[in-house]
Design a protein around this motif. Structure first.
Motif, PDB file in Angstrom:
ATOM      1  N   PRO A   1      -0.161   2.617  -3.898  1.00 40.26           N
ATOM      2  CA  PRO A   1      -1.524   2.756  -3.344  1.00 40.26           C
ATOM      3  C   PRO A   1      -2.613   2.661  -4.408  1.00 40.26           C
ATOM      4  CG  PRO A   1      -0.387   4.892  -3.404  1.00 40.26           C
ATOM      5  CD  PRO A   1       0.626   3.846  -3.738  1.00 40.26           C
ATOM      6  N   ILE A   2      -2.320   3.080  -5.645  1.00 39.77           N
ATOM      7  CA  ILE A   2      -3.333   2.981  -6.705  1.00 39.77           C
ATOM      8  C   ILE A   2      -3.679   1.522  -6.973  1.00 39.77           C
ATOM      9  CG2 ILE A   2      -3.796   3.446  -9.135  1.00 39.77           C
ATOM     10  CD1 ILE A   2      -2.115   5.929  -8.949  1.00 39.77           C
TER      11      ILE A   2
ATOM     12  N   ILE B   1      -6.922  10.904  -7.070  1.00 41.77           N
ATOM     13  CA  ILE B   1      -7.524  10.486  -5.796  1.00 41.77           C
ATOM     14  C   ILE B   1      -9.046  10.584  -5.887  1.00 41.77           C
ATOM     15  CG2 ILE B   1      -7.692  11.030  -3.341  1.00 41.77           C
ATOM     16  CD1 ILE B   1      -4.826  12.039  -3.444  1.00 41.77           C
TER      17      ILE B   1
ATOM     18  N   VAL C   1      -6.057   0.172  -4.294  1.00 41.82           N
ATOM     19  CA  VAL C   1      -7.434   0.645  -4.439  1.00 41.82           C
ATOM     20  C   VAL C   1      -8.116  -0.037  -5.627  1.00 41.82           C
ATOM     21  CG1 VAL C   1      -8.862   2.679  -4.871  1.00 41.82           C
ATOM     22  CG2 VAL C   1      -6.907   2.838  -3.334  1.00 41.82           C
TER      23      VAL C   1
ATOM     24  N   ARG D   1       0.812  -1.220   0.000  1.00 37.35           N
ATOM     25  CA  ARG D   1       0.000   0.000   0.000  1.00 37.35           C
ATOM     26  C   ARG D   1       0.846   1.271   0.000  1.00 37.35           C
ATOM     27  NH1 ARG D   1      -1.081   2.751   4.856  1.00 37.35           N
ATOM     28  NH2 ARG D   1       0.075   1.959   6.658  1.00 37.35           N
TER      29      ARG D   1
ATOM     30  N   LEU E   1      -4.163   6.219  -0.131  1.00 38.97           N
ATOM     31  CA  LEU E   1      -4.233   6.991  -1.372  1.00 38.97           C
ATOM     32  C   LEU E   1      -4.420   8.478  -1.085  1.00 38.97           C
ATOM     33  CD1 LEU E   1      -4.412   6.816  -4.518  1.00 38.97           C
ATOM     34  CD2 LEU E   1      -6.904   6.744  -4.214  1.00 38.97           C
TER      35      LEU E   1
ATOM     36  N   SER F   1      -1.264  10.212   0.242  1.00 35.42           N
ATOM     37  CA  SER F   1      -0.087  10.202  -0.614  1.00 35.42           C
ATOM     38  C   SER F   1       0.069  11.534  -1.338  1.00 35.42           C
ATOM     39  CB  SER F   1      -0.186   9.053  -1.629  1.00 35.42           C
ATOM     40  OG  SER F   1      -1.274   9.282  -2.517  1.00 35.42           O
TER      41      SER F   1
END
Length: 437
Positions: free
Chosen positions: A74-75, A111, A78, A70, A101, A104
């Protein structure tokens, strides 16, 4: 809280992309819980999809471990949580992924897009899940219940982690900005301290030069005349006792004046304040320079010249050299007028040092001192003829080579021009022009 710049490099101590082991352990724990959750939910997914239970559990466990990356991607976390939302698993992954996310440094449009996709996916899944719930048929709650529960759950699963992540990210960026500003301020302060130290060292060097110049003015001229008179005293001691007594008196007076001036300067060097000597304290060079200048200002022997020598004292200066046996002439051109104290002191010192050099290097040579008052400047010139034959009893004065340097420094500091050098006839000439203002 994160670190930036050189601190980030030194603080990096964790494995792979983690800066600290604590972060790696936290992500590993979250990924384990997420894998456990997705594995349990994989049982129901297997029943609904009609696939073997082992395949559903394996799929859930593998999807849950994605939370381990993560911080780095992070993308991806998600997107995986959105992809497995129809399977009704990965709720913890979605919450933690949205938080990471939002915290970040990614652009806000990315986002917002991913958060919107997650909200819509959760809304559709909850709408279908609540609408197909077996217990709903036994309750008469109306048509509003399914949309209300779906929207509330979707917002509750999406908004809190998103807002919390945005707050933490903004706070982190603020702290990093403050830290960078503090580091920049520290570097600026260090640079200012270095520059201040350089300026202080330069000022100390300038003050040392000034002290040396003033002490040279105090000592060199008087001691040079003392040596000349002593040599003359040795030569006429038997032939002309009256002249010998006169020369001896002059030597004594000059020696006492020189000793008095030196004691004043040495007293300032030994004391740290006006009240007396203070142990363990250094005397500022400026105080020593001021004392040296004050002592040098009394080198003309006039009690009223406490502010320093001036051009009106040139007659006394020339008379002292004539009394020492020098053939010297003083000529003044233009109308005499008063100048600034620094200008008059500098002009006087140039003539004084030039006469001292004649005593040292051209004893017995005829010397001409010229002073010209012009409209916007004052000019002076001291020129001596080639020295004659030096008798064995003549004074031999040592030279440190600082006289011409000191004269030039004084004149240039006032914006003037200083020239010195031998003449075609074999003598020596010193010329200086100083602005009147």
């Amino acid at each position: 809280m994160t670190t930036t710049g050189e601190d980030a490099e030194t603080a990096r101590g964790g494995p792979w992309w983690w800066t600290r082991w604590r972060s790696a352990v936290l992500d590993g724990g979250l990924a384990f819980v997420s894998a456990l959750e997705c594995g349990v939910e994989g049982v129901r997914f297997a029943d609904d999809a009609g696939i073997p239970m082992v395949a559903g559990i394996t799929f859930g466990v593998m999807a849950g471990w994605v939370l381990l990356i993560r911080r780095r991607w992070p993308i991806a976390v998600v997107l995986v949580s959105i992809a497995i939302t129809p399977a009704q698993m990965g709720y913890l992954m979605g919450i933690v992924g949205l938080y990471t996310l939002a915290a970040s440094e990614l652009p806000r449009r990315i986002i917002a897009s991913l958060a919107g996709m997650s909200l819509v996916g959760m809304l559709i899944v909850m709408f279908v899940r609540v609408g197909r719930s077996p217990g709903r048929a036994n309750l008469d709650l109306g048509d509003w219940f399914v949309p209300f529960i779906s929207i509330t759950t979707a917002i509750g699963m999406t908004a809190p982690p998103l807002l919390l992540g945005m707050y933490v990210g903004a706070r982190r960026r603020l702290m990093e900005s403050l830290r960078e500003r503090a580091d920049s301020l520290e570097r600026e302060l260090q640079l200012l301290a270095e520059r201040a130290e350089e300026r202080a060292e330069w000022a100390r060097g300038e003050e040392r030069t000034r002290i040396a110049r003033e002490m040279h003015d105090v000592v060199a001229h008087r001691v040079s005349l003392m040596v000349v008179h002593a040599a003359a005293l040795q030569a006429v001691a038997r032939k002309d006792p009256e002249k010998a007594v006169k020369n001896a008196a002059l030597v004594g007076d000059m020696g006492r004046q020189a000793l008095t001036e030196l004691r004043e300067m040495l007293g300032v060097l030994r004391s740290g304040s006006e009240s007396g000597p203070v142990r363990g304290r250094s005397v500022p060079l400026a105080a020593v320079g001021a004392a040296a200048a004050a002592a040098a200002s009394r080198a003309v022997g006039d009690e009223g010249a406490a502010e320093g020598p001036c051009l009106s004292d040139l007659d006394v200066l020339v008379g002292q050299s004539a009394a020492a046996g020098m053939v010297v002439e003083l000529s003044v051109e233009g109308d005499s007028r008063s100048y600034a104290a620094e200008v008059e002191q500098t002009a006087y010192r140039v003539v004084q040092e030039a006469l001292t050099n004649v005593h040292k290097h051209a004893a017995g040579a005829k010397t001409r001192v010229r002073l010209a008052h012009r409209g916007s400047e004052i000019a002076m010139q001291v020129e001596n003829e080639p020295p004659g034959e030096v008798s064995p009893s003549a004074a031999r004065l040592p030279s440190g080579g600082n006289g011409l340097v000191g004269m030039k420094e004084r004149v240039v500091a006032l914006g003037g021009v200083f020239v010195s050098g031998p003449t075609e006839a074999g003598g020596f000439r010193v010329s200086a022009v100083i602005p009147a203002a």
